[in-house]
Design an enzyme around this catalytic site. Sequence first.
Site, PDB file in Angstrom:
ATOM      1  N   HIS A  66     100.972  73.337  28.418  1.00  0.00           N
ATOM      2  CA  HIS A  66      99.631  73.169  27.854  1.00  0.00           C
ATOM      3  C   HIS A  66      99.531  71.880  27.030  1.00  0.00           C
ATOM      4  O   HIS A  66     100.350  71.669  26.131  1.00  0.00           O
ATOM      5  CB  HIS A  66      99.366  74.379  26.953  1.00  0.00           C
ATOM      6  CG  HIS A  66      97.981  74.501  26.434  1.00  0.00           C
ATOM      7  ND1 HIS A  66      97.720  74.836  25.125  1.00  0.00           N
ATOM      8  CD2 HIS A  66      96.777  74.355  27.028  1.00  0.00           C
ATOM      9  CE1 HIS A  66      96.408  74.913  24.947  1.00  0.00           C
ATOM     10  NE2 HIS A  66      95.810  74.620  26.087  1.00  0.00           N
ATOM     11  N   HIS A 112      91.295  66.769  23.230  1.00  0.00           N
ATOM     12  CA  HIS A 112      90.796  68.145  23.304  1.00  0.00           C
ATOM     13  C   HIS A 112      89.446  68.322  22.608  1.00  0.00           C
ATOM     14  O   HIS A 112      88.516  68.893  23.172  1.00  0.00           O
ATOM     15  CB  HIS A 112      91.828  69.099  22.683  1.00  0.00           C
ATOM     16  CG  HIS A 112      91.377  70.526  22.708  1.00  0.00           C
ATOM     17  ND1 HIS A 112      90.586  71.087  21.723  1.00  0.00           N
ATOM     18  CD2 HIS A 112      91.575  71.519  23.627  1.00  0.00           C
ATOM     19  CE1 HIS A 112      90.328  72.339  22.018  1.00  0.00           C
ATOM     20  NE2 HIS A 112      90.920  72.635  23.161  1.00  0.00           N
TER      21      HIS A 112
HETATM   22  O1  G3P Z   1      92.874  74.810  30.443  1.00  0.00           O
HETATM   23  C1  G3P Z   1      93.266  75.946  29.761  1.00  0.00           C
HETATM   24  C2  G3P Z   1      93.144  75.797  28.273  1.00  0.00           C
HETATM   25  O2  G3P Z   1      93.574  74.524  27.892  1.00  0.00           O
HETATM   26  C3  G3P Z   1      91.745  76.011  27.816  1.00  0.00           C
HETATM   27  O3  G3P Z   1      91.611  76.027  26.429  1.00  0.00           O
HETATM   28  O4  G3P Z   1      90.888  74.992  24.324  1.00  0.00           O
HETATM   29  O5  G3P Z   1      93.249  74.828  25.024  1.00  0.00           O
HETATM   30  O6  G3P Z   1      91.508  73.521  26.207  1.00  0.00           O
HETATM   31  P1  G3P Z   1      91.835  74.792  25.462  1.00  0.00           P
HETATM   32 MG    MG Z   2      92.659  72.622  27.825  1.00  0.00          MG
END
Ligand code: G3P
Ligand code: MG
Length: 242
Positions: free
Chosen positions: A12, A54
């Site tokens: 992630h 983000h």
């Molecule tokens: O793409 C999955 C996840 O990254 C979505 O949530 O807020 O971490 O971008 P976020």
């Molecule tokens: Mg994400």
Amino acid sequence: MKPWPYPLWLAHRGAGKLAPENTLAAFRVGAGFGYRAFECDVKLSKDGEAFLLHDDTLDRTTSGQGSPAEADWAELARLDAGGWHSPPYAAEPLPRLDQIAAFCRANGCALNIEIKPCPGFERLTGEVAAREAQQLWQGALPPLLSSFKPEALEGAKAAEPQLPRALLLDKLWDGWPEVAEALDVVAVITNWRLMDAALIQRLHGKGWRALVYTVNDADVAQRLIADGVDGVITDRVDFFTP
Ligand code: G3P
Ligand code: MG
């Protein structure tokens, strides 16, 4: 279902929380732990450069302030996107999507581009991300383009219909299956709390793969993998062996 070419485990934002999210340094750390698939968040600068960030503002993860949609890339490129995390990462820059493409291709890594538009730029961000993906990944496994915003995926579909798309869901809102169908997705990615064996079967029945974010707990991962999930996005690159 069609063959699924993406690894089960995706890091992630590069390396979760071990390095500054959505930077090349984070990708290097994730790759160092053996990860060969990554998720990252992509948005546009004022002058239309696709880059990784983000939040809707620069404040939390860079030395800048305000909306990145109001800053040209030349200005964004000068920001420190690592010092907020820890001193060793001070001066780590924001990466453009083409730099991430080069890293992934050089290291044999797959990518999930989460299209994360600044408000008002949903369709354009989808279009630009898809066009760049098409150019940057020629001859390689294309990135999976995902978004919480159907309009962003509509833009991606209009620009490069052949690229794989995934609808992201943080809740099962009314009409999501029809939207996923209209977007001709290959996958649905949900918050792990929404996913269970019944939903996985339902998605598979439609020919869609089932992915989850952000799984940092071993019991949760074990359950979802036993249930047949096709992809797990995690922060814990130091804990889960891909
Ligand atoms: O793409 C999955 C996840 O990254 C979505 O949530 O807020 O971490 O971008 P976020
Ligand atoms: Mg994400």
